[in-house]
Design a protein around this motif. Structure first.
Motif, PDB file in Angstrom:
ATOM      1  N   UNK A 249       0.457  -1.290  -0.318  1.00  0.00           N
ATOM      2  CA  UNK A 249       0.271   0.004   0.071  1.00  0.00           C
ATOM      3  C   UNK A 249       0.463   1.564  -0.194  1.00  0.00           C
ATOM      4  N   UNK A 250       0.877   2.465  -1.305  1.00  0.00           N
ATOM      5  CA  UNK A 250       0.686   2.880  -0.923  1.00  0.00           C
ATOM      6  C   UNK A 250       0.759   4.077   0.591  1.00  0.00           C
ATOM      7  N   UNK A 251       1.778   5.866   0.128  1.00  0.00           N
ATOM      8  CA  UNK A 251       1.476   6.703   0.860  1.00  0.00           C
ATOM      9  C   UNK A 251      -0.213   7.274   0.925  1.00  0.00           C
ATOM     10  N   UNK A 252      -0.778   7.079   0.276  1.00  0.00           N
ATOM     11  CA  UNK A 252      -1.954   7.843   0.449  1.00  0.00           C
ATOM     12  C   UNK A 252      -3.284   7.027   0.077  1.00  0.00           C
ATOM     13  N   UNK A 253      -3.426   5.908   0.368  1.00  0.00           N
ATOM     14  CA  UNK A 253      -4.438   5.112   0.832  1.00  0.00           C
ATOM     15  C   UNK A 253      -4.516   4.931   1.909  1.00  0.00           C
ATOM     16  N   UNK A 254      -4.279   5.530   3.037  1.00  0.00           N
ATOM     17  CA  UNK A 254      -5.162   5.735   3.882  1.00  0.00           C
ATOM     18  C   UNK A 254      -6.256   6.973   4.197  1.00  0.00           C
ATOM     19  N   UNK A 279      -8.905  -1.084   2.295  1.00  0.00           N
ATOM     20  CA  UNK A 279      -7.980  -2.636   3.211  1.00  0.00           C
ATOM     21  C   UNK A 279      -6.738  -1.092   3.921  1.00  0.00           C
ATOM     22  N   UNK A 280      -6.281  -0.418   3.706  1.00  0.00           N
ATOM     23  CA  UNK A 280      -5.365   0.357   4.176  1.00  0.00           C
ATOM     24  C   UNK A 280      -5.983   1.724   5.453  1.00  0.00           C
ATOM     25  N   UNK A 281      -6.853   2.375   5.110  1.00  0.00           N
ATOM     26  CA  UNK A 281      -7.923   2.845   5.683  1.00  0.00           C
ATOM     27  C   UNK A 281      -8.330   2.345   7.377  1.00  0.00           C
ATOM     28  N   UNK A 282      -9.292   0.709   6.332  1.00  0.00           N
ATOM     29  CA  UNK A 282      -9.474  -0.343   7.804  1.00  0.00           C
ATOM     30  C   UNK A 282      -7.641  -0.273   9.130  1.00  0.00           C
ATOM     31  N   UNK A 283      -7.029  -0.624   8.305  1.00  0.00           N
ATOM     32  CA  UNK A 283      -5.795  -1.240   9.198  1.00  0.00           C
ATOM     33  C   UNK A 283      -5.336   0.225   9.865  1.00  0.00           C
TER      34      UNK A 283
END
Length: 324
Positions: A249-254, A279-283
């Motif tokens: 996942x990348x730098x802006x994926x949240x 998924x990254x935002x949930x993580x």
């Protein structure tokens, strides 16, 4: 602090609390009748239920809007936290529906000062900006930031620029923090390139994105290059500290799935991204909640559970490190 481990955790899904977002302007007619206006515009997300809740400040990334984090803020707030997200680069509001934004440039000095001023405002201003049944517990105040906001958070927590806030921070969270670009730091530099050099009297979590150091294309530098990214921030932390890295996942994926306007287009285009932001935002939301429960609430069950059973996270983790 409790450190027992269980086989499951609820932190990666929205919590049981309904949340309510509120924008608080720093100028204008003060329609809410606040005793004092905040020094910067704020997006505040809080539970709707009656109670006293810990507070988290979240500082946005470079050239981004605090509204781009609305889904992340709601995730965290739904687990019984009040989240305050200042808009550090908003200088002029033209009207209620039209806003003029400007960028402060590479120097973070004014961002650090503004973040300190927002922190000091909380004691006299936050309660009046919340629903009447919601009470902030400022004895449990944490500071976080993403990207350049992560650097700003570290700078403020370190007392740089001789800034001392009237309310102490109890925990610090860097969400893919970055201090400059390839080969150079932005002023004022935070990283010292000395192991465990940060003199922070609080526990720290550093979250990294595995693709943030990868170029989107040959013409664009990585959004968080090696040497100025999450790895070096964690290297300079003293115990207690922990480090989680989401592999693909990348730098802006949240950020939110939809980030409108020119800044939103840039957020989509300039960084190497994963296949989906959810998924990254949930993580990120979940691991932030786990750290707040541990560092503010004294219950590290969820944090230890993720450490011991990383497969329960919604993303694959390429690194998990704890300093104790």
């Amino acid at each position: 602090m409790s450190s027992s481990s269980s086989s499951a955790t609820d932190v990666f899904e929205n919590g049981k609390y309904e949340t309510i977002p509120k924008n608080v302007d720093s100028t204008g007619g003060n329609p809410d009748g606040l005793p004092v206006l905040p020094p910067e515009p704020l997006l505040i997300v809080s539970p709707m239920e009656e109670g006293e809740f810990p507070v988290l400040i979240l500082l946005h990334g470079y050239m981004l809007l605090n509204s781009f984090y609305s889904e992340l803020l709601q995730h965290i707030a739904s687990h019984c936290f009040i989240v305050v997200a200042p808009q550090l680069s908003l200088l002029l509001r033209r009207s209620q529906n039209g806003q003029l934004y400007t960028c402060r440039g590479k120097d973070c000095t004014e961002d650090i000062r503004s973040a300190g001023a927002v922190t000091d405002w909380l004691r006299g201003g936050l309660s009046a900006a919340l629903p009447s049944q919601v009470t902030p517990n400022l004895a449990k105040l944490a500071l976080s930031g993403h990207s350049r906001g992560g650097k700003t958070a570290f700078a403020l927590a370190l007392g740089m620029l001789s800034i001392t806030t009237s309310i102490p921070f109890r925990a610090l969270i860097g969400i893919d923090p970055v201090d400059g670009s390839e080969g150079s730091q932005t002023p004022p530099p935070v990283l010292t390139y000395k192991t465990q050099s940060f003199d922070l009297e609080m526990p720290v979590m550093v979250i990294g994105a595995g693709l943030s150091e990868v170029k989107k294309c040959c013409m664009v530098p990585p959004c968080a290059a090696n040497g100025v990214n999450h790895k070096e921030f964690f290297n300079e932390c003293k115990p207690p500290a922990c480090h989680f890295v989401a592999k693909d996942y990348g730098h802006m994926d949240m950020l939110d799935d939809k980030t409108p306007g020119l800044r939103g287009i840039l957020a989509d285009c300039i960084c190497k991204n994963g296949k989906s932001r959810e998924p990254m935002r949930k993580f990120v939301g979940g691991i932030v909640v786990a750290s707040l429960r541990a560092y503010l609430g004294g219950d590290s069950t969820d944090l230890i559970t993720v450490r011991d059973t990383p497969e329960i996270a919604p993303v694959e983790l390429s690194a998990i490190e704890f300093l104790s």
